[in-house]
Design a protein around this motif. Structure first.
Motif, short mmCIF file in Angstrom:
data_model
loop_
_atom_site.label_atom_id
_atom_site.label_comp_id
_atom_site.label_asym_id
_atom_site.label_seq_id
_atom_site.Cartn_x
_atom_site.Cartn_y
_atom_site.Cartn_z
N UNK A 51 0.73 4.40 -5.64
CA UNK A 51 0.89 3.72 -4.35
C UNK A 51 1.21 4.70 -3.22
N UNK A 52 1.99 5.73 -3.51
CA UNK A 52 2.27 6.75 -2.50
C UNK A 52 0.97 7.45 -2.08
N UNK A 53 0.12 7.76 -3.05
CA UNK A 53 -1.17 8.39 -2.74
C UNK A 53 -2.05 7.46 -1.92
N UNK A 54 -2.06 6.18 -2.27
CA UNK A 54 -2.88 5.21 -1.55
C UNK A 54 -2.44 5.09 -0.09
N UNK A 55 -1.15 5.12 0.15
CA UNK A 55 -0.64 5.00 1.52
C UNK A 55 -1.08 6.17 2.39
N UNK A 56 -1.33 7.31 1.78
CA UNK A 56 -1.72 8.51 2.54
C UNK A 56 -3.22 8.78 2.48
N UNK A 57 -3.97 7.88 1.87
CA UNK A 57 -5.43 8.05 1.79
C UNK A 57 -6.04 7.87 3.19
N UNK A 62 -6.38 -0.65 -0.74
CA UNK A 62 -5.51 -1.80 -1.00
C UNK A 62 -4.13 -1.55 -0.42
N UNK A 63 -3.34 -2.61 -0.41
CA UNK A 63 -1.98 -2.57 0.12
C UNK A 63 -1.04 -3.19 -0.91
N UNK A 64 -0.15 -2.39 -1.44
CA UNK A 64 0.91 -2.87 -2.34
C UNK A 64 2.21 -2.77 -1.56
N UNK A 65 2.88 -3.89 -1.36
CA UNK A 65 4.07 -3.95 -0.54
C UNK A 65 5.31 -4.26 -1.36
N UNK A 66 6.44 -3.77 -0.89
CA UNK A 66 7.73 -4.22 -1.39
C UNK A 66 8.19 -5.37 -0.52
N UNK A 67 8.91 -6.31 -1.10
CA UNK A 67 9.41 -7.47 -0.34
C UNK A 67 10.94 -7.39 -0.33
N UNK A 68 11.48 -7.40 0.89
CA UNK A 68 12.92 -7.24 1.09
C UNK A 68 13.44 -8.46 1.84
N UNK A 69 14.56 -8.99 1.39
CA UNK A 69 15.21 -10.10 2.07
C UNK A 69 15.92 -9.55 3.30
N UNK A 70 15.50 -10.02 4.48
CA UNK A 70 16.05 -9.50 5.73
C UNK A 70 17.57 -9.65 5.81
N UNK A 71 18.09 -10.78 5.43
CA UNK A 71 19.51 -11.08 5.60
C UNK A 71 20.42 -10.12 4.85
#
Length: 180
Positions: A51-57, A62-71
Motif C-alpha cells: 500500500x505504501x508503494x501504491x500511494x507513491x505510484x 487502487x485506494x486502500x484507506x484506514x478508517x479512523x473515528x473522528x471523535x
C-alpha cells in the motif's frame, strides 16, 4: 488522500498503522468471510508495504484507506476502492469492537461519493459471501442492488467460495445521494 464523513476520517494507510491493521486482519472472526487471512505479522507487513508503494505510484491503480473515528482518533478498520475503467469495486473490513454502529455503511457511502464524484465511474460493485448477512445489509443500505449469486467463483483457504454481487449505477446514486 483523505475522505471524510460525519463521524469518520478515511485516509491513506500510514506505515505506523500496521499494528492496528494486524489487530483485525489476524482475527479469525473478521477473516472468516474473506478469501485472505487470518494474517501473520509478515502478511500484514507485506500488505502495508504494497500500500505504501501504491500511494507513491505515478498512477494509482487502487485506494486502500484506514478508517479512523473522528471523535476519539481510534483506528477502526479499512476500506478500499479499485477503479477499473468506468467500473470500480469497493470493500470494507472493521475490527469487531466497532461492529453494529453503522461505520461500515458510512465508510461505504463515502467510497460511493469518491467513486462517482471524483473518479467519475459509471458503476460501483461489491461482493460478499452469502453467509455474511451484515455486509449484504450494508450494500443494501447504501442503495446497491443485488445482481446475482456467483457460484464457486473464488478459490481460497482450500475451497471454492460463492459470492453475492451487488452494484449501483451513477444515475441511481445521483437519485439517492444525501450530502455528507
Amino acid at each position: 488522500m483523505q475522505l471524510e464523513s460525519p463521524r469518520l476520517l478515511i485516509r491513506d494507510l500510514q506505515r505506523e498503522d500496521w499494528m492496528d491493521v494486524h489487530a483485525y486482519a489476524s482475527n479469525p472472526e473478521v477473516t472468516k468471510y474473506m478469501i485472505w487471512g487470518p494474517n501473520s505479522e509478515a502478511d500484514t507487513k507485506a500488505y502495508m508495504e504494497e500500500q505504501m508503494a501504491q500511494q507513491h505510484a505515478a498512477e494509482r491503480s487502487h485506494y486502500e484507506f484506514g478508517v479512523v473515528l473522528k471523535a476519539t482518533n481510534q483506528f477502526m478498520g479499512g476500506c478500499s476502492i479499485y477503479p477499473q475503467g468506468r467500473n470500480a469495486e469497493i470493500g470494507y473490513c472493521f475490527h469487531p469492537d466497532f461492529y453494529g454502529n453503522g461505520y461500515a455503511t458510512e465508510a461505504a457511502q463515502a467510497l460511493l461519493r469518491f467513486g462517482f464524484e471524483t473518479l467519475h465511474v459509471h458503476r460501483i460493485y461489491a461482493t460478499c459471501r452469502p453467509d455474511n448477512i451484515a455486509s449484504a445489509n450494508v450494500m443494501r443500505r447504501i442503495g446497491m442492488k443485488q445482481e446475482g449469486h456467483l457460484r464457486e467463483h473464488l478459490w481460497g483457504k482450500g475451497m471454492y467460495h460463492d459470492s453475492y454481487l451487488f452494484s449501483i449505477l451513477e444515475h441511481e446514486y445521483a437519485y439517492i445521494r444525501t450530502p455528507l
